[in-house]
Design a protein around this motif. Structure first.
Motif, PDB file in Angstrom:
ATOM      1  N   THR A   1      -2.012   6.178  -7.373  1.00  0.00           N
ATOM      2  CA  THR A   1      -3.386   6.574  -7.712  1.00  0.00           C
ATOM      3  C   THR A   1      -3.407   7.776  -8.654  1.00  0.00           C
ATOM      4  O   THR A   1      -4.194   7.815  -9.595  1.00  0.00           O
TER       5      THR A   1
ATOM      6  N   GLN B   1       0.818  -1.219   0.000  1.00  0.00           N
ATOM      7  CA  GLN B   1       0.000   0.000   0.000  1.00  0.00           C
ATOM      8  C   GLN B   1       0.847   1.263   0.000  1.00  0.00           C
ATOM      9  O   GLN B   1       0.379   2.323  -0.424  1.00  0.00           O
ATOM     10  N   TYR B   2       2.092   1.172   0.484  1.00  0.00           N
ATOM     11  CA  TYR B   2       2.977   2.339   0.432  1.00  0.00           C
ATOM     12  C   TYR B   2       3.309   2.703  -1.018  1.00  0.00           C
ATOM     13  O   TYR B   2       3.653   3.854  -1.312  1.00  0.00           O
TER      14      TYR B   2
ATOM     15  N   GLN C   1      -7.257   3.654  -4.803  1.00  0.00           N
ATOM     16  CA  GLN C   1      -6.281   2.732  -4.246  1.00  0.00           C
ATOM     17  C   GLN C   1      -6.825   1.311  -4.182  1.00  0.00           C
ATOM     18  O   GLN C   1      -6.071   0.348  -4.321  1.00  0.00           O
TER      19      GLN C   1
ATOM     20  N   SER D   1       1.067   1.597  -3.723  1.00  0.00           N
ATOM     21  CA  SER D   1      -0.182   1.809  -4.456  1.00  0.00           C
ATOM     22  C   SER D   1      -0.764   3.196  -4.195  1.00  0.00           C
ATOM     23  O   SER D   1      -1.417   3.774  -5.068  1.00  0.00           O
ATOM     24  N   ARG D   2      -0.510   3.750  -3.016  1.00  0.00           N
ATOM     25  CA  ARG D   2      -1.079   5.062  -2.692  1.00  0.00           C
ATOM     26  C   ARG D   2      -0.606   6.150  -3.666  1.00  0.00           C
ATOM     27  O   ARG D   2      -1.430   6.862  -4.251  1.00  0.00           O
TER      28      ARG D   2
END
Length: 421
Positions: A88, A81-82, A95, A84-85
């Motif tokens: 965006t 997620q670090y 996300q 994918s954020r």
């Protein structure tokens, strides 16, 4: 607008608001000097903040061991997620529609398992002739997996006789002609060889009206040209991160799954532990319960050490902003085109679209003779460019670290190469 002078290039660099980012990268050395690097469409340069980022994860592994999954400075449980954020903004997606995982071709296979579901009536795949070989191999083997003949199931759209670029109307014509048999359209967002940027929004609209799903290989798009995958209703997309995203050799890939599919837990897919719903993951029970988002396609634990360089590079993208990067990219590439048109002593043509809206940070130069010799002379002069058979040199001025001075230096070198060498 442009001038053939070093002073003009220096003036543009002084005005460039993104110029400071150049100092955030390491350049290969040639004869004690920084090489002029135009190969970011193959492998981006190393950001200087990568070493500290890797050292942090090494330290946390040393100090925390298994507890690093929740106790590291950047807890490993959520490492994907670090990345994918910040993606965006780059790909125009929520996300929940993004997953950072695996590599490009692995992700393409995973997406085709989900979105290529051939029937007796709808079984054909439309792709561009001359697509990157791994895409060709993936589609060929996926078709065979369903017991189909690639010669019948794969349709290729080609440039017309004597042309280098694929006409949009030819794509639309094939979609219309095969509307009852098309299952999937799979194109490279930018063709790696010619640098042609396809109109993904229009292609998606036409394909959906024909009842087909649409996916794109964005290897040469992500970090190069801003896109709006969610708004364009693209069904899925995959990419690598070692080109314009500067994630390092063999770095982790990425995938987009539109929310209409990502939220559908019944969507066919291959399951894995990291794609299972987090609330039930550690119950260690039978029965795959996918996350209701793109991360439901993840298979394995986040590849921390294969994501850390990408995470570091994406910090620079967030600071620069895709709009500013695209603006500089257009200007740099237009300037390169302007200078190349001044050269008369070498027999080559630019086969990349002239319209800056139909290309990214790349010009492909087709040499009709002595191309390999010229490429060798460029290398000897400290230029790092990319050769593709049978006669194309690809030049990619990446806006995060290339300058107008780089472009002018390239022009000076090539303009003075003896065409009879």
């Amino acid at each position: 607008m442009f001038e053939v002078s070093k002073a003009f290039a220096e003036e543009q660099d002084q005005k460039d608001i993104l110029a400071p980012f150049r100092e955030q990268f390491y350049f290969p050395q040639r004869n004690g000097k920084n090489a002029t690097y135009f190969c970011g469409n193959s492998l981006g340069l190393q950001p200087k903040n990568v070493k500290a980022a890797i050292d942090q994860e090494l330290y946390d592994w040393q100090q925390c061991a298994v507890e690093g999954y929740w106790g590291a400075k950047n807890p490993w449980l959520y490492y994907q997620q670090y990345c994918s954020r910040p993606l965006t903004e780059i790909v125009g997606a929520g996300q929940d529609e993004l997953s950072v995982m695996n590599t490009l071709t692995v992700n393409l296979h995973l997406m085709m398992i989900s979105f290529y579901r051939p029937t007796k009536q709808r079984f054909k795949v439309l792709m561009e002739a001359g697509a990157f070989p791994s895409d060709q191999y993936a589609v060929e083997t996926q078709v065979k997996l369903h017991g189909l003949d690639p010669a019948e199931a794969i349709i290729e759209v080609s440039p017309r006789q004597g042309e280098h670029l694929i006409r949009e109307e030819d794509i639309f014509r094939i979609i219309e002609e095969e509307s009852s048999s098309l299952a999937l359209i799979l194109l490279g967002g930018i063709n790696y060889y010619t640098g042609q940027l396809f109109n993904m929004q229009s292609i998606t609209d036409v394909a959906h009206k024909a009842g087909a799903l649409v996916g794109f290989d964005l290897a040469h798009v992500v970090g190069n040209v801003p896109v709006k995958l969610h708004d364009w209703k693209v069904d899925f997309a995959v990419w690598c991160s070692y080109k314009y995203l500067n994630g390092g050799p063999g770095a982790v890939g990425g995938a987009f799954v539109h929310e209409k599919h990502a939220r559908n837990r019944n969507q066919q897919r291959l399951g894995g532990w990291w794609g299972n719903e987090e609330a039930t993951r550690f119950k260690m029970e039978k029965g795959f319960e996918p996350k209701g988002r793109a991360e439901g396609w993840q298979l394995s634990t986040a590849q921390v050490f294969n994501m850390v360089a990408l995470k570091a590079s994406l910090e620079l993208f967030e600071s620069a902003g895709m709009a500013a990067l695209r603006d500089k990219s257009i200007k740099l590439t237009n300037y390169l085109e302007f200078l190349l048109k001044q050269i008369e002593n070498i027999n080559f043509e630019i086969i990349t679209p002239k319209n800056c809206k139909e290309r990214g940070a790349q010009l492909s130069l087709l040499f009709h003779d002595r191309g390999k010799d010229i490429q060798q002379k460029m290398t000897e002069a400290g230029l790092i460019v990319d050769w593709r058979e049978p006669g194309v040199i690809r030049i990619s001025p990446a806006p995060l670290y290339n300058s107008y001075g780089d472009v002018f230096h390239f022009y000076e070198i090539i303009a003075n190469i003896d065409s009879n060498a």
